[in-house]
Design a protein around this motif. Structure first.
Motif, short mmCIF file in Angstrom:
data_model
loop_
_atom_site.label_atom_id
_atom_site.label_comp_id
_atom_site.label_asym_id
_atom_site.label_seq_id
_atom_site.Cartn_x
_atom_site.Cartn_y
_atom_site.Cartn_z
N GLN A 1 -52.15 92.45 -28.26
CA GLN A 1 -52.99 93.00 -28.87
C GLN A 1 -53.87 93.72 -28.05
O GLN A 1 -54.26 93.48 -27.17
CB GLN A 1 -54.30 91.83 -29.36
CG GLN A 1 -55.16 92.58 -30.36
CD GLN A 1 -54.79 93.13 -31.95
OE1 GLN A 1 -54.01 92.49 -32.42
NE2 GLN A 1 -55.78 93.89 -32.14
N THR A 2 -54.18 94.98 -28.30
CA THR A 2 -54.94 95.97 -27.65
C THR A 2 -56.11 96.54 -28.54
O THR A 2 -56.11 96.35 -29.73
CB THR A 2 -54.25 97.25 -27.12
OG1 THR A 2 -53.98 97.83 -28.04
CG2 THR A 2 -53.10 96.98 -26.14
N ASP A 3 -57.28 97.03 -27.91
CA ASP A 3 -58.59 97.26 -28.67
C ASP A 3 -59.53 97.83 -27.82
O ASP A 3 -59.22 97.82 -26.52
CB ASP A 3 -59.27 96.07 -29.00
CG ASP A 3 -60.15 96.45 -30.47
OD1 ASP A 3 -60.28 97.64 -30.75
OD2 ASP A 3 -60.69 95.30 -31.02
N GLU A 4 -60.20 98.80 -28.19
CA GLU A 4 -61.37 99.64 -27.60
C GLU A 4 -62.45 98.54 -27.68
O GLU A 4 -62.76 97.98 -28.42
CB GLU A 4 -61.67 100.93 -28.07
CG GLU A 4 -60.63 101.90 -28.03
CD GLU A 4 -60.44 102.46 -26.55
OE1 GLU A 4 -61.26 102.37 -25.58
OE2 GLU A 4 -59.14 102.82 -26.22
N PRO A 5 -63.28 98.58 -26.49
CA PRO A 5 -64.66 97.91 -26.50
C PRO A 5 -65.68 98.34 -27.74
O PRO A 5 -65.27 99.67 -27.98
CB PRO A 5 -64.94 98.01 -25.13
CG PRO A 5 -64.25 99.20 -24.44
CD PRO A 5 -63.20 99.35 -25.04
N ALA A 6 -66.50 97.83 -28.00
CA ALA A 6 -67.54 98.29 -28.81
C ALA A 6 -68.09 99.49 -27.98
O ALA A 6 -68.46 99.49 -27.06
CB ALA A 6 -68.41 97.04 -29.01
N PRO A 7 -68.58 100.43 -28.88
CA PRO A 7 -68.95 100.51 -30.09
C PRO A 7 -67.62 101.14 -31.14
O PRO A 7 -67.67 100.98 -32.18
CB PRO A 7 -70.18 101.82 -30.25
CG PRO A 7 -69.90 102.23 -29.27
CD PRO A 7 -69.35 101.69 -28.19
N LEU A 8 -66.69 101.48 -30.34
CA LEU A 8 -65.38 102.03 -31.12
C LEU A 8 -64.77 100.72 -32.02
O LEU A 8 -64.57 100.83 -32.91
CB LEU A 8 -64.44 102.89 -30.28
CG LEU A 8 -64.99 104.20 -29.64
CD1 LEU A 8 -64.04 104.83 -28.99
CD2 LEU A 8 -65.51 105.06 -30.87
N GLY A 9 -64.30 99.89 -30.99
CA GLY A 9 -63.65 98.80 -31.51
C GLY A 9 -64.43 97.52 -31.24
O GLY A 9 -65.61 97.31 -31.09
N LYS A 10 -63.60 96.33 -31.35
CA LYS A 10 -64.15 95.15 -31.27
C LYS A 10 -63.99 94.50 -29.81
O LYS A 10 -64.15 93.22 -29.70
CB LYS A 10 -63.65 94.22 -32.47
CG LYS A 10 -64.22 94.70 -33.59
CD LYS A 10 -63.86 93.88 -34.78
CE LYS A 10 -64.15 94.57 -36.25
NZ LYS A 10 -63.42 93.96 -37.45
N GLY A 11 -63.05 95.00 -29.20
CA GLY A 11 -62.89 94.34 -27.72
C GLY A 11 -61.88 93.09 -27.89
O GLY A 11 -62.10 92.23 -27.44
N THR A 12 -61.03 93.08 -29.04
CA THR A 12 -60.04 91.82 -29.11
C THR A 12 -59.08 91.83 -28.16
O THR A 12 -58.24 90.89 -28.16
CB THR A 12 -59.68 92.00 -30.39
OG1 THR A 12 -58.64 93.22 -30.73
CG2 THR A 12 -60.59 91.74 -31.67
N GLY A 13 -58.73 92.95 -27.32
CA GLY A 13 -57.78 92.91 -26.36
C GLY A 13 -58.08 94.10 -25.35
O GLY A 13 -59.03 94.86 -25.34
#
Length: 149
Positions: A31-43
């Motif tokens: 799982q990859t993700d962008e940190p906040a504020p774009l994403g939720k930082g789930t990866g």
């Protein structure tokens, strides 16, 4: 004649900026993700994956170089720091990457340490590729497969 190797895998959007990376060779998904504020930082985000790839490759390359001389270097612990900065156009970029590798054994117990240290970076596929630059082709299509660019 040079040997050409290739790999391919997919990324599936899960939610917002979260993607599930499905690797080849039946590896578990990531799982990859962008940190906040774009994403939720789930990866990890792509910048972290790039830094991890560089650090992992250097660590494995050093381990290989040391073992080539019949060394038992002990556990290796690597710390990587990526400096994020803006380019002249104001776009965020990975400006530099610093890697600190700690070998688990005392230097005096390692055979041909100087030679291993002189060689290991040159055999690191990821680090040397990033240092030299990588041609990247990008294509975009719509849901019907129509090429958009």
């Amino acid at each position: 004649m040079s040997e050409v190797q290739q790999f391919s895998f997919t990324l599936e959007q899960q939610e917002d900026y979260a993607f599930l990376v499905r690797f080849d060779n039946d590896l578990p998904p990531l799982q990859t993700d962008e940190p906040a504020p774009l994403g939720k930082g789930t990866g990890p985000n792509p910048s972290r994956l790039l830094a991890a790839s560089i650090a992992n490759c250097l660590s494995a390359s050093l381990l290989f170089a040391l073992r080539k001389f019949k060394n038992l270097p002990g556990p290796i612990v690597t710390t990587v720091t990526a400096q994020m900065e803006r380019n002249p156009q104001g776009r965020l970029r990975v400006g530099s990457v610093s890697v600190y590798i700690q070998i688990g054994s005392p230097a005096h117990t390692l055979n041909h340490l100087e030679r291993a240290l002189e060689q290991f970076e040159d055999f690191c596929v990821v680090t040397q590729s990033v240092r030299e630059g990588i041609p990247i082709e990008v294509r975009v299509s719509d849901s019907a497969g129509t090429l958009l660019n």
